[in-house]
Enzyme design. Structure first.
Site, PDB file in Angstrom:
ATOM      1  N   ALA A   1       0.865  -1.180   0.000  1.00 19.86           N
ATOM      2  CA  ALA A   1       0.000   0.000   0.000  1.00 19.86           C
ATOM      3  C   ALA A   1       0.903   1.232   0.000  1.00 19.86           C
ATOM      4  O   ALA A   1       2.080   1.140   0.334  1.00 19.86           O
ATOM      5  CB  ALA A   1      -0.865  -0.008   1.245  1.00 19.86           C
TER       6      ALA A   1
ATOM      7  N   GLY B   1       0.355  -5.086   0.811  1.00 17.93           N
ATOM      8  CA  GLY B   1      -0.753  -5.119  -0.145  1.00 17.93           C
ATOM      9  C   GLY B   1      -0.344  -5.761  -1.467  1.00 17.93           C
ATOM     10  O   GLY B   1      -1.185  -6.288  -2.195  1.00 17.93           O
TER      11      GLY B   1
ATOM     12  N   GLU C   1      -0.764  -9.312  -1.015  1.00 18.41           N
ATOM     13  CA  GLU C   1      -2.213  -9.554  -0.922  1.00 18.41           C
ATOM     14  C   GLU C   1      -2.856  -9.564  -2.311  1.00 18.41           C
ATOM     15  O   GLU C   1      -3.702 -10.406  -2.612  1.00 18.41           O
ATOM     16  CB  GLU C   1      -2.862  -8.508  -0.003  1.00 18.41           C
TER      17      GLU C   1
ATOM     18  N   GLU D   1       3.887  -5.576   7.391  1.00 20.88           N
ATOM     19  CA  GLU D   1       3.085  -4.511   8.012  1.00 20.88           C
ATOM     20  C   GLU D   1       3.411  -4.289   9.479  1.00 20.88           C
ATOM     21  O   GLU D   1       3.387  -3.154   9.962  1.00 20.88           O
ATOM     22  CB  GLU D   1       1.584  -4.820   7.868  1.00 20.88           C
TER      23      GLU D   1
END
Ligand code: 3HC
Ligand code: NAI
Length: 707
Positions: A63, A106, A109, A129
């Protein structure tokens, strides 16, 4: 689709390329572009399968962390990624994720929402994270255990460390490794699977285990997290979220993950760790030494002085693959230095941190010498002889005579004036301070001291070199003790005063350890050597204002020969394994010394202990900033985190002051000033920020600004 996401076609295979340099983060526009591409692929009958790949050096590295700052400060709302990932998974055509560089957070993911994954063997895949104080927020804790199994998912989500492509293949995260051209390999793979079913990760169940199998995994992970990631909430939240994956249907598991993610994201811990992430990169930016400043090659080096620091510094160069000469004046000292290096390396091999082969290669790079042979050609010399101006100047005069023009001449001095050292040479522009921390081969901080004449090329080279050496380089000004030791001084002073005011040695250390410091200050004093502190106090005695309170107990310990760990006793006593044991005899002596010196005794709460020690750091830090000896508050934060074990999840002393509230800190400093006198005089900058409602984080740097 848009300028960040492109869609092209290669005979029935759609290729989605993410092009958001430098790391293809999922910044606004990227998720939207991927969604549009997937919708298009589903509609387009000519497309049989798709490949999603990152342009440049990496897949999606996660992200966009900057967006998190906007979200928590109310400047953006953020778009949850979960629905996009479900949409990818629901695509009717197989989507192959082609991974190189890093698939982090992310990014992993997104990759796990694809139907297949291929990767370059050297790719790194991870859920880092927790290092930002958060947990995966887009189904990572739910999809990873379905691919890699529960134990590995817990390890990756709670520990934050990545796995390499080949391990990921063994674990089942990756379906095929591709040597050579990744895109061509991924397209060929996509053709193979174009007519096969498109398996959805969220529907996989076979690796989720049973409650009986999983219970010991979660229990062990929680224990490990409490011990190794002391005080951090994210690792425990990550474990809870993976546990939810094993107990709940996918969508409910995702809801648990979302709730935990949001709690973590809005926590002070996450804000502090994100500050550290960007801080580590910001300290490399020097306003008047731009990125384009030419640097000098450092392909060979030499170290003068094979003692505690010199030996460690030689290891640092060798570990980075840089051949290094190690010089001392007498054979016995040189032998001792080499023996210590070998012992340190052997310990790393025993602990499994390094392989014997790596160590053998590194040892070959360290060349011991008693003379200056070979010094004429090295690119950089680091001097680490005894602390004393006359000796340092003599060494620099010799280096000036022997070294080639342009060679960097650095000093590891912890307190001496770099300009005075440089004045012994005919080339002060090449002289700089490179202050390593003990043990040099372990501690990440490298304080780089800018002299008046130090050239921009030399500064840029040392900043760049710090990264190559695995260090965080922070540029500081040339003041007494520079930034690190200058700030450590009042911190230690307060710890010693607290002991003399009736707080037990262990109580002081425990309060700061519980605050998150890697070690209590007095245990640190025993490790560094009470004799070292004594020597520094004597050296600077003449600069102290008469009548100002000085610590007394540390000098008495020195006089008793209690130098700390090295003599088996200091503030604590030590067993044969150097384990600290409280010493009631010392407590008794300290109260006697305090009575003789008329120091009133009282109970001091753990909160007050922390305030006295930490706010003394903040007050000195504020002075350093206003004098211009540090560029930004974040530079001071990085120094304390990497040099003194300040808890990263509190963001460093200056960030911590912002978190508490500068006004509140200032008011406590004023109170301590009233109670304890001149040493606590509030720094003008602290007063100013308190009055204006400002923060240290918002202070702006003047162009070029180091004093
Ligand atoms: N968001 C925003 N900026 C990022 C970023 C990210 N995820 N990752 C890197 N950057 C920026 C850096 O700040 C730096 O900017 P600068 O040049 O202005 O200083 C630039 O990209 C280059 O980064 P590095 O200097 O770190 O480059 P390296 O090549 O040394 O390292 C890397 C690359 C390994 C990708 C490293 O940058 C990294 O580890 N990044 C963080 C990855 C991460 O933590 N991802 C997870 C994010 S959280 C998440 O995804 C939540 C999700 O679950 C919803
Ligand atoms: P040390 O006493 O362990 O080692 C100094 C070495 O220098 C000795 O081996 C000595 O024989 C050698 N030496 C003396 N004169 C020499 C000369 N003319 N040429 C070559 N070698 C010579 O000292 P230590 O602790 O390694 O400190 C070295 C420097 O690093 C000092 O400036 C100190 O202030 C600084 N420093 C020390 C730290 C520590 O924790 N010990 C931390 C950071 C900096």
């Amino acid at each position: 689709m848009n300028e960040l996401v492109q869609l092209t076609k290669d005979e029935g295979i759609a290729i989605i390329t993410i092009n958001n340099p430098p790391v293809n983060a999922l910044s606004p526009g990227v998720p939207e572009g991927i969604l549009e591409a997937i919708e298009h692929i589903d509609r387009d009958d000519s497309v049989k399968a798709a490949v999603l790949i990152g342009a440049g050096s990496t897949f999606i590295a996660g992200a966009d962390i900057k967006e998190f700052i906007k979200i928590t400060s109310g400047k953006a709302r953020g778009t949850p990624l979960l629905p996009l990932l479900q949409r990818i998974e629901d695509c009717r055509k197989p989507v192959v994720m082609a991974i190189h560089g890093t698939a982090f957070g992310g990014g992993l993911e997104v990759a796990m929402a694809g139907h297949y994954r291929v990767a370059a063997p050297g790719a790194l895949l991870g859920q880092p994270e927790v290092k930002l104080g958060i947990i995966p927020g887009a189904g990572g804790t739910q999809r990873l255990p379905r691919l890699a199994g529960v134990a590995k998912a817990v390890e990756m989500c709670a520990g934050g460390n990545p796995v390499k492509g080949n391990e990921a293949a063994q674990l089942g995260i990756i379906d095929r490794l591709i040597e050579g051209d990744l895109l061509a390999g991924a397209v060929a793979f996509a053709r193979e699977v174009a007519h096969k079913a498109a398996p959805r990760t969220r529907e996989r169940q076979n690796k989720l285990g049973t409650p009986v199998q999983n219970a010991p995994i979660f229990a062990a992970a929680r224990e490990a997290a409490k011990a190794r990631q002391r005080g951090l909430m994210a690792p425990l939240a990550a474990i809870d979220a993976v546990e939810a994956a094993t107990r709940l249907p996918f969508h409910e598991g995702c809801e648990v993950e979302r709730k935990l993610f949001t709690e973590c994201l809005f926590s002070d811990q996450s804000k502090a760790l994100i500050h550290i992430f960007f801080g580590e990169r910001e300290v490399a930016k020097i306003p008047d030494v731009p990125k384009e400043t030419p640097t000098l090659p450092v392909k060979t080096a030499a170290v003068v002085g094979a003692g505690t620091m010199g030996g460690g510094i030689a290891m640092v160069f060798a570990n980075a693959g840089i051949p290094v000469l190690l010089k001392d004046t007498d054979q016995a000292a040189l032998d001792r230095g080499l023996a210590t290096i070998q012992k340190n390396y052997a310990a790393s091999v025993r602990r499994g941190r390094l392989t014997q082969q790596f160590v053998d290669e590194r040892l070959k790079l360290i060349k011991p010498t008693l003379g200056y042979d070979g010094f004429a050609t090295v690119d950089m010399v680091v001097e680490a002889v005894f602390e004393g101006m006359a000796l340092k100047q003599q060494v620099f005069r010799e280096l000036d005579r022997i070294c080639k023009p342009g060679a960097i001449l650095a000093s590891n001095t912890s307190t001496l004036n770099i300009d005075e050292i440089a004045s012994a040479t005919s080339r002060p522009e090449t002289v700089i301070g490179t202050h390593f921390f003990s043990p040099a081969n372990v501690m990440r901080l490298l304080e780089i001291v800018r002299g008046k004449a130090t050239s921009k090329e030399v500064i840029a080279t040392c900043m760049q070199l710090s990264k190559k050496l695995g260090k965080v380089g922070v540029l500081v000004g040339n003041c007494r003790g520079f930034v690190a030791n200058r700030m450590f001084h009042p911190y230690m002073r307060e710890a010693m005063f607290l002991v003399e005011e009736g707080t037990g040695v262990e109580a002081v250390d425990k309060a700061l350890y519980d605050f998150g410091m890697a070690m209590g200050p007095l245990a640190t004093g025993d490790l560094a050597g009470i004799d070292v502190g004594w020597r520094i106090r004597r050296e600077y005695e003449h600069l102290e204002k008469p009548g100002i309170r000085q610590p007394i107990a540390a000098d008495r310990l020195y006089e008793m020969g209690r130098y700390g760990q090295k003599t088996g006793g200091g503030w604590y006593k030590y067993d044969e394994n150097r384990r600290a044991i409280p010493d009631p005899g010392i407590t008794e002596l300290i109260s006697r010394w305090a009575a003789e010196a008329d120091i009133p005794q009282r109970y001091i709460s753990p909160e007050e202990i922390v305030e006295r020690c930490i706010y003394s750091l903040v007050n000195e830090g504020a002075r350093i900033l206003e004098e211009g000896h540090a560029l930004r508050a974040v530079d001071i934060d990085m120094i304390f985190i990497n040099g003194f074990g300040f808890p990263a999840h509190r963001g460093g002393p200056m960030w911590y002051a912002d978190t508490v509230g500068v006004k509140k800190v200032y008011e406590r400093v004023c109170e301590f000033h009233r109670q304890h006198g001149e040493l606590w005089e509030p720094a003008p900058l602290l007063r100013k920020l308190a009055a204006e409602g400002g923060t240290f984080a918002e202070l702006r740097v003047e162009q070029g600004a180091l004093a």
